[in-house]
Enzyme design. Structure first.
Site, PDB file in Angstrom:
ATOM      1  N   LYS A   1       0.868  -1.172  -0.134  1.00  0.00           N
ATOM      2  CA  LYS A   1       0.021  -0.142   0.040  1.00  0.00           C
ATOM      3  C   LYS A   1       0.783   1.420   0.030  1.00  0.00           C
ATOM      4  O   LYS A   1       0.611   1.988  -0.561  1.00  0.00           O
ATOM      5  CB  LYS A   1      -0.835  -0.068   1.380  1.00  0.00           C
TER       6      LYS A   1
ATOM      7  N   GLN B   1      -4.602  -1.751   9.666  1.00  0.00           N
ATOM      8  CA  GLN B   1      -4.518  -3.063   9.149  1.00  0.00           C
ATOM      9  C   GLN B   1      -5.263  -4.240   9.974  1.00  0.00           C
ATOM     10  O   GLN B   1      -4.664  -4.326  10.899  1.00  0.00           O
ATOM     11  CB  GLN B   1      -2.955  -3.342   8.657  1.00  0.00           C
TER      12      GLN B   1
ATOM     13  N   ASP C   1     -10.989   2.983   4.170  1.00  0.00           N
ATOM     14  CA  ASP C   1     -11.278   1.494   4.316  1.00  0.00           C
ATOM     15  C   ASP C   1     -12.869   1.376   4.152  1.00  0.00           C
ATOM     16  O   ASP C   1     -13.354   0.196   3.589  1.00  0.00           O
ATOM     17  CB  ASP C   1     -10.646   0.908   5.447  1.00  0.00           C
TER      18      ASP C   1
HETATM   19  N1  GUN Z   1      -7.148  -6.892   6.080  1.00  0.00           N
HETATM   20  C1  GUN Z   1      -7.514  -7.795   5.042  1.00  0.00           C
HETATM   21  N2  GUN Z   1      -8.091  -6.869   4.132  1.00  0.00           N
HETATM   22  C2  GUN Z   1      -8.032  -5.502   4.641  1.00  0.00           C
HETATM   23  C3  GUN Z   1      -8.459  -4.309   4.067  1.00  0.00           C
HETATM   24  O1  GUN Z   1      -9.049  -4.238   2.815  1.00  0.00           O
HETATM   25  N3  GUN Z   1      -8.060  -3.237   4.721  1.00  0.00           N
HETATM   26  C4  GUN Z   1      -7.535  -3.586   6.174  1.00  0.00           C
HETATM   27  N4  GUN Z   1      -7.341  -2.313   7.024  1.00  0.00           N
HETATM   28  N5  GUN Z   1      -7.106  -4.572   6.723  1.00  0.00           N
HETATM   29  C5  GUN Z   1      -7.448  -5.699   5.711  1.00  0.00           C
END
Ligand code: GUN
Length: 293
Positions: A52, A96, A119
């Site tokens: 990311k 995350q 998100d």
């Molecule tokens: N863990 C797995 N997928 C995601 C996501 O799209 N965002 C976040 N913050 N954590 C995740």
């Protein structure tokens, strides 16, 4: 069989975003800034967060990685979130998931300012999404919509089966595809671990979104000819023949299912890169929303 190439499509989207960022910079507007909070050292989470941050650099965003130890308390994490909420330079941030067991995930997600929740996990944003109001769509389902749109896969009136009811993928996917929207208007079945006769249900599906997290669960005998397959799974499976000791497996048994599919996403290189591209798109939207403030 046509591969839905998430890697290429995500790159196209990143180029589109980079052009917008460049134009913003020329006009003296703010550079979008995404922060990511990682708690602990889970290998997959570290990989995702690093991807990311790298993607931010690629499109010209600023990025901040906040790396916290495994034994971080809930209170400490809530403090970090409060700081990010206040920070005028941060347009959006993500925490995350999954989080270590001493931290209540719901409390953390509720603490994020909805206007910075790129998100789309805060209840306010989930509510807006459910009611068709403009908001940040969760990145994985949003990426799947974008992939279906760019490859012109018809969803209107089609039988869609989503397998898996997670808050991050399955549940929002089922809502979005049933809505009156450009990529939507589908008849959606949300299947899960308590579903009876799954094979009977998947055999009727025009489109299957496999998001249950069981490697190679969906096999060729469970699908009809001409089906479109979206494979969200990405599990590390031990493999001594690989130097890193594992291979990445989707929820779909690619070899058997691809023989019957019209469209199918590969793993890796399908949904994963799209998730990151859509997170960037949400961050750009958060930044634009703040221009107006
Ligand atoms: N863990 C797995 N997928 C995601 C996501 O799209 N965002 C976040 N913050 N954590 C995740």
């Amino acid at each position: 069989m046509i591969l839905l190439d998430g890697k290429k499509t995500a790159n196209d989207i990143k180029l589109e975003i980079a052009a917008v960022v460049q134009k913003r910079k020329k006009e003296g507007k703010k550079t979008p800034h995404l922060a990511a909070v990682l708690v602990g050292t889970d290998g997959a989470s570290m990989t995702y967060v690093n991807s990311k941050v790298k993607a931010c650099q690629k499109v010209g965003f600023n990025s901040t990685l906040i790396d916290l130890p495994e034994d971080t308390t809930e209170e400490q994490l809530l403090h970090e979130i409060a700081d990010l909420n206040k920070d005028k330079d941060i347009d959006g941030f993500i925490v995350q998931l999954p989080l270590p067991k001493q931290i209540d995930e719901q409390k953390v997600l509720m603490a994020v300012d909805p206007s910075k929740d790129v998100d789309g996990f805060h209840p306010v944003n989930v509510g807006k999404m459910t009611l068709d109001l403009p908001t940040f769509l969760p990145a994985t389902p949003y990426g799947i919509l974008e992939l279906l749109e760019r490859y012109k896969v018809e969803t209107s009136g089609k039988n869609v089966v989503v397998i898996g009811r997670s808050h991050i993928v399955g549940r929002p996917m089922s809502i979005l595809l049933s809505q009156k929207r450009n990529v939507g208007n589908a008849t959606v079945t949300l299947a899960h671990s308590r579903t009876h006769n799954l094979k009977e249900i998947t055999s009727q599906a025009d489109i299957i979104v496999a998001a249950l997290g069981i490697p190679e669960f969906l096999t060729g005998d469970m699908v009809k000819d001409g089906v479109t397959i979206i494979d969200v799974g990405i599990t590390r499976v031990e493999d001594a023949s690989k130097t890193r000791g594992y291979r990445l497996a989707g929820d779909v048994h690619f070899e058997s299912v691809s023989k019957k599919a019209k469209f199918i996403t590969p793993v890796p290189g399908g949904v994963g890169p799209m998730t990151i591209a859509m997170l960037l798109k949400n961050t750009l939207l958060a930044c634009k929303n703040r221009d107006k403030k």
